[in-house]
Scaffold this motif. Structure first.
Motif, PDB file in Angstrom:
ATOM      1  N   THR A 183      -4.308  12.614  -4.469  1.00  0.00           N
ATOM      2  CA  THR A 183      -3.330  11.563  -4.759  1.00  0.00           C
ATOM      3  C   THR A 183      -3.854  10.169  -4.433  1.00  0.00           C
ATOM      4  OG1 THR A 183      -2.318  11.829  -2.566  1.00  0.00           O
ATOM      5  CG2 THR A 183      -1.390  13.119  -4.381  1.00  0.00           C
ATOM      6  N   ARG A 184      -4.866  10.083  -3.586  1.00  0.00           N
ATOM      7  CA  ARG A 184      -5.420   8.785  -3.210  1.00  0.00           C
ATOM      8  C   ARG A 184      -6.547   8.329  -4.150  1.00  0.00           C
ATOM      9  NH1 ARG A 184      -4.072   7.257   2.145  1.00  0.00           N
ATOM     10  NH2 ARG A 184      -2.834   8.824   3.209  1.00  0.00           N
ATOM     11  N   LEU A 185      -6.956   9.179  -5.067  1.00  0.00           N
ATOM     12  CA  LEU A 185      -8.006   8.796  -6.008  1.00  0.00           C
ATOM     13  C   LEU A 185      -7.447   7.872  -7.091  1.00  0.00           C
ATOM     14  CD1 LEU A 185      -9.805  12.240  -6.530  1.00  0.00           C
ATOM     15  CD2 LEU A 185     -10.647  10.294  -5.203  1.00  0.00           C
ATOM     16  N   SER A 186      -8.328   7.094  -7.674  1.00  0.00           N
ATOM     17  CA  SER A 186      -7.922   6.267  -8.810  1.00  0.00           C
ATOM     18  C   SER A 186      -7.644   7.163 -10.004  1.00  0.00           C
ATOM     19  CB  SER A 186      -9.028   5.267  -9.147  1.00  0.00           C
ATOM     20  OG  SER A 186     -10.189   5.948  -9.607  1.00  0.00           O
ATOM     21  N   ASP A 187      -6.934   6.629 -10.995  1.00  0.00           N
ATOM     22  CA  ASP A 187      -6.624   7.420 -12.191  1.00  0.00           C
ATOM     23  C   ASP A 187      -7.899   7.906 -12.877  1.00  0.00           C
ATOM     24  OD1 ASP A 187      -3.957   7.090 -11.741  1.00  0.00           O
ATOM     25  OD2 ASP A 187      -3.724   5.403 -13.126  1.00  0.00           O
ATOM     26  N   GLU A 188      -8.918   7.055 -12.890  1.00  0.00           N
ATOM     27  CA  GLU A 188     -10.173   7.428 -13.554  1.00  0.00           C
ATOM     28  C   GLU A 188     -10.851   8.583 -12.824  1.00  0.00           C
ATOM     29  OE1 GLU A 188     -14.520   5.431 -14.699  1.00  0.00           O
ATOM     30  OE2 GLU A 188     -12.933   4.223 -13.758  1.00  0.00           O
ATOM     31  N   HIS A 189     -10.969   8.467 -11.487  1.00  0.00           N
ATOM     32  CA  HIS A 189     -11.629   9.515 -10.714  1.00  0.00           C
ATOM     33  C   HIS A 189     -10.798  10.789 -10.656  1.00  0.00           C
ATOM     34  CE1 HIS A 189     -14.444   6.599  -8.351  1.00  0.00           C
ATOM     35  NE2 HIS A 189     -14.704   6.658  -9.645  1.00  0.00           N
ATOM     36  N   ALA A 190      -9.477  10.657 -10.742  1.00  0.00           N
ATOM     37  CA  ALA A 190      -8.610  11.845 -10.684  1.00  0.00           C
ATOM     38  C   ALA A 190      -8.786  12.735 -11.907  1.00  0.00           C
ATOM     39  CB  ALA A 190      -7.147  11.419 -10.555  1.00  0.00           C
TER      40      ALA A 190
ATOM     41  N   ARG B 127       3.838   9.943  -9.528  1.00  0.00           N
ATOM     42  CA  ARG B 127       3.208  10.274 -10.805  1.00  0.00           C
ATOM     43  C   ARG B 127       2.553  11.644 -10.754  1.00  0.00           C
ATOM     44  NH1 ARG B 127       1.127   4.973 -10.460  1.00  0.00           N
ATOM     45  NH2 ARG B 127      -0.937   5.858 -10.041  1.00  0.00           N
ATOM     46  N   HIS B 128       1.918  11.915  -9.605  1.00  0.00           N
ATOM     47  CA  HIS B 128       1.273  13.225  -9.459  1.00  0.00           C
ATOM     48  C   HIS B 128       2.302  14.348  -9.499  1.00  0.00           C
ATOM     49  CE1 HIS B 128      -1.424  16.332  -8.026  1.00  0.00           C
ATOM     50  NE2 HIS B 128      -0.569  16.602  -7.059  1.00  0.00           N
ATOM     51  N   GLU B 129       3.424  14.152  -8.795  1.00  0.00           N
ATOM     52  CA  GLU B 129       4.461  15.182  -8.786  1.00  0.00           C
ATOM     53  C   GLU B 129       5.015  15.422 -10.188  1.00  0.00           C
ATOM     54  OE1 GLU B 129       7.226  13.719  -5.969  1.00  0.00           O
ATOM     55  OE2 GLU B 129       6.000  14.256  -4.214  1.00  0.00           O
ATOM     56  N   LEU B 130       5.196  14.319 -10.949  1.00  0.00           N
ATOM     57  CA  LEU B 130       5.677  14.473 -12.323  1.00  0.00           C
ATOM     58  C   LEU B 130       4.662  15.236 -13.176  1.00  0.00           C
ATOM     59  CD1 LEU B 130       7.220  10.931 -12.977  1.00  0.00           C
ATOM     60  CD2 LEU B 130       8.454  13.083 -12.667  1.00  0.00           C
ATOM     61  N   ASP B 131       3.371  14.891 -12.993  1.00  0.00           N
ATOM     62  CA  ASP B 131       2.333  15.596 -13.745  1.00  0.00           C
ATOM     63  C   ASP B 131       2.303  17.070 -13.373  1.00  0.00           C
ATOM     64  OD1 ASP B 131       1.652  13.223 -14.928  1.00  0.00           O
ATOM     65  OD2 ASP B 131      -0.047  12.822 -13.598  1.00  0.00           O
TER      66      ASP B 131
ATOM     67  N   ALA C 110       0.833  -1.208   0.000  1.00  0.00           N
ATOM     68  CA  ALA C 110       0.000   0.000   0.000  1.00  0.00           C
ATOM     69  C   ALA C 110       0.865   1.254   0.000  1.00  0.00           C
ATOM     70  CB  ALA C 110      -0.925  -0.006   1.217  1.00  0.00           C
ATOM     71  N   GLU C 111       1.947   1.243   0.800  1.00  0.00           N
ATOM     72  CA  GLU C 111       2.849   2.389   0.825  1.00  0.00           C
ATOM     73  C   GLU C 111       3.544   2.571  -0.523  1.00  0.00           C
ATOM     74  OE1 GLU C 111       5.463   1.603   4.042  1.00  0.00           O
ATOM     75  OE2 GLU C 111       4.019   2.172   5.596  1.00  0.00           O
ATOM     76  N   LYS C 112       3.896   1.437  -1.134  1.00  0.00           N
ATOM     77  CA  LYS C 112       4.537   1.508  -2.451  1.00  0.00           C
ATOM     78  C   LYS C 112       3.610   2.119  -3.483  1.00  0.00           C
ATOM     79  CE  LYS C 112       6.700  -1.458  -5.973  1.00  0.00           C
ATOM     80  NZ  LYS C 112       7.052  -2.854  -6.332  1.00  0.00           N
ATOM     81  N   GLU C 113       2.338   1.668  -3.479  1.00  0.00           N
ATOM     82  CA  GLU C 113       1.365   2.206  -4.430  1.00  0.00           C
ATOM     83  C   GLU C 113       1.104   3.682  -4.170  1.00  0.00           C
ATOM     84  OE1 GLU C 113      -2.028  -0.259  -4.043  1.00  0.00           O
ATOM     85  OE2 GLU C 113      -1.110  -2.002  -5.040  1.00  0.00           O
ATOM     86  N   GLU C 114       1.028   4.051  -2.880  1.00  0.00           N
ATOM     87  CA  GLU C 114       0.795   5.457  -2.537  1.00  0.00           C
ATOM     88  C   GLU C 114       1.967   6.316  -2.985  1.00  0.00           C
ATOM     89  OE1 GLU C 114      -0.089   8.224   1.413  1.00  0.00           O
ATOM     90  OE2 GLU C 114      -0.104   6.049   1.557  1.00  0.00           O
TER      91      GLU C 114
END
Length: 307
Positions: free
Chosen positions: A159-166, A75-79, A65-69
């Motif tokens: 950052t905790r949302l799925s890619d679709e919901h984000a 990814r968010h920071e890169l975006d 879970a920590e790895k995924e977070e």
């Protein structure tokens, strides 16, 4: 020992046979106790191993879970860095229209400041939406543009949302408001209790109250008609005036009409043997007023009048 001797006597054994019988039974009992100890030790070892494996699985799940977070944050920071570079290149937010970035169609526009933790998040979102509409942004880019402006808890929610919901602005907005407890009841309380802020003009205060009322109506799924709003206010007054236990019961079931509100209330009162006027809160008992004293010295000289 005495029990074994008694058993040997009942069997009619002589001294030598009795000794052999007792020794044999004692050896059997020792073996039985040893087997019980071994079985107990094995059971404890199995329990420890099962517990160890469960803890290991829990740790592995936590690490995953920590790895995924962390990956989502990365990814968010890169975006965000990519978006900031585009903004820095143009010196303002891009004018997004029909899904195409156009930085020269309207000239430079004022920047929208980032959200600062502690500010009213609902007011900030309202400001963002007005800014987006004024610049004719395509709504499928609202979520990504908003994400570049978020900080603190709001950014953590994103950052905790799925890619679709984000990528769905309404989903992002709903998640943020829920994290800040800006629900139907939260906006109702704001509408009823918010006071003018320092330096706030009357029309600004009215607009802010109107936004709270608008969100209250929206989240309560009230029809935007005269009858619908009247029903919403009547239900609020009923819940504020009825006994607290009945109010809790009704809020949990969220009746959608006055008829349903009345039916549920009557069912609850009958089941609990109460009346609508019954309340667990102490009722106000006015203090008895002292008898009026007539003081002729306080009478004015004009008949029929007093000072």
């Amino acid at each position: 020992m005495e029990g074994l001797i008694s058993q040997a006597k009942q069997l009619g054994l002589e001294r030598e046979e009795m000794l052999k019988f007792i020794e044999k039974q004692q050896a059997f009992e020792r073996e039985e106790r040893a087997r019980e100890r071994d079985a107990k030790r094995e059971a404890e070892e199995r329990d420890k191993e099962a517990q160890r494996q469960a803890e290991e699985r829990e740790k592995e799940a936590q690490r995953q879970a920590e790895k995924e977070e962390n990956e989502a944050k990365r990814r968010h920071e890169l975006d965000m860095e990519t978006l900031k570079l585009k903004q820095a290149e143009h010196g303002y937010f891009p004018d997004v229209k029909d899904g195409i970035t156009n930085g020269s169609s309207k000239g430079k526009q004022p920047r929208l400041p980032s959200y600062v933790e502690g500010d009213e998040i609902d007011s900030y979102l309202l400001r963002f939406e007005r800014f987006a509409r004024a610049n004719q942004w395509d709504q499928d880019r609202w979520a990504s543009n908003l994400s570049a402006l978020l900080t603190g808890k709001a950014l953590d929610v994103y950052t905790r949302l799925s890619d679709e919901h984000a990528q769905d602005y309404e989903k992002v907005k709903e998640a943020i408001l829920r994290r800040y407890d800006l629900t139907e009841d939260g906006f109702r309380k704001k509408y009823r209790s918010e006071l003018p802020q320092d330096g706030e003009a009357p029309d600004q205060y009215i607009t802010r109250l109107g936004s709270y009322l608008d969100r209250w109506i929206e989240l309560s799924e009230t029809a935007r008609t005269f009858d619908g709003v009247c029903q919403m206010f009547l239900m609020e007054q009923f819940l504020n005036s009825c006994p607290p236990d009945l109010a809790i019961f009704l809020r949990e079931r969220k009746p959608t009409s006055l008829e349903e509100l009345g039916t549920l209330s009557e069912q609850y009162l009958i089941a609990h043997g109460k009346s609508l006027s019954t309340s667990s809160r102490p009722k106000y008992s006015p203090r008895p007023s002292a008898p009026r004293q007539t003081n002729t010295s306080l009478r004015s000289k004009t008949p029929g009048k007093r000072l």
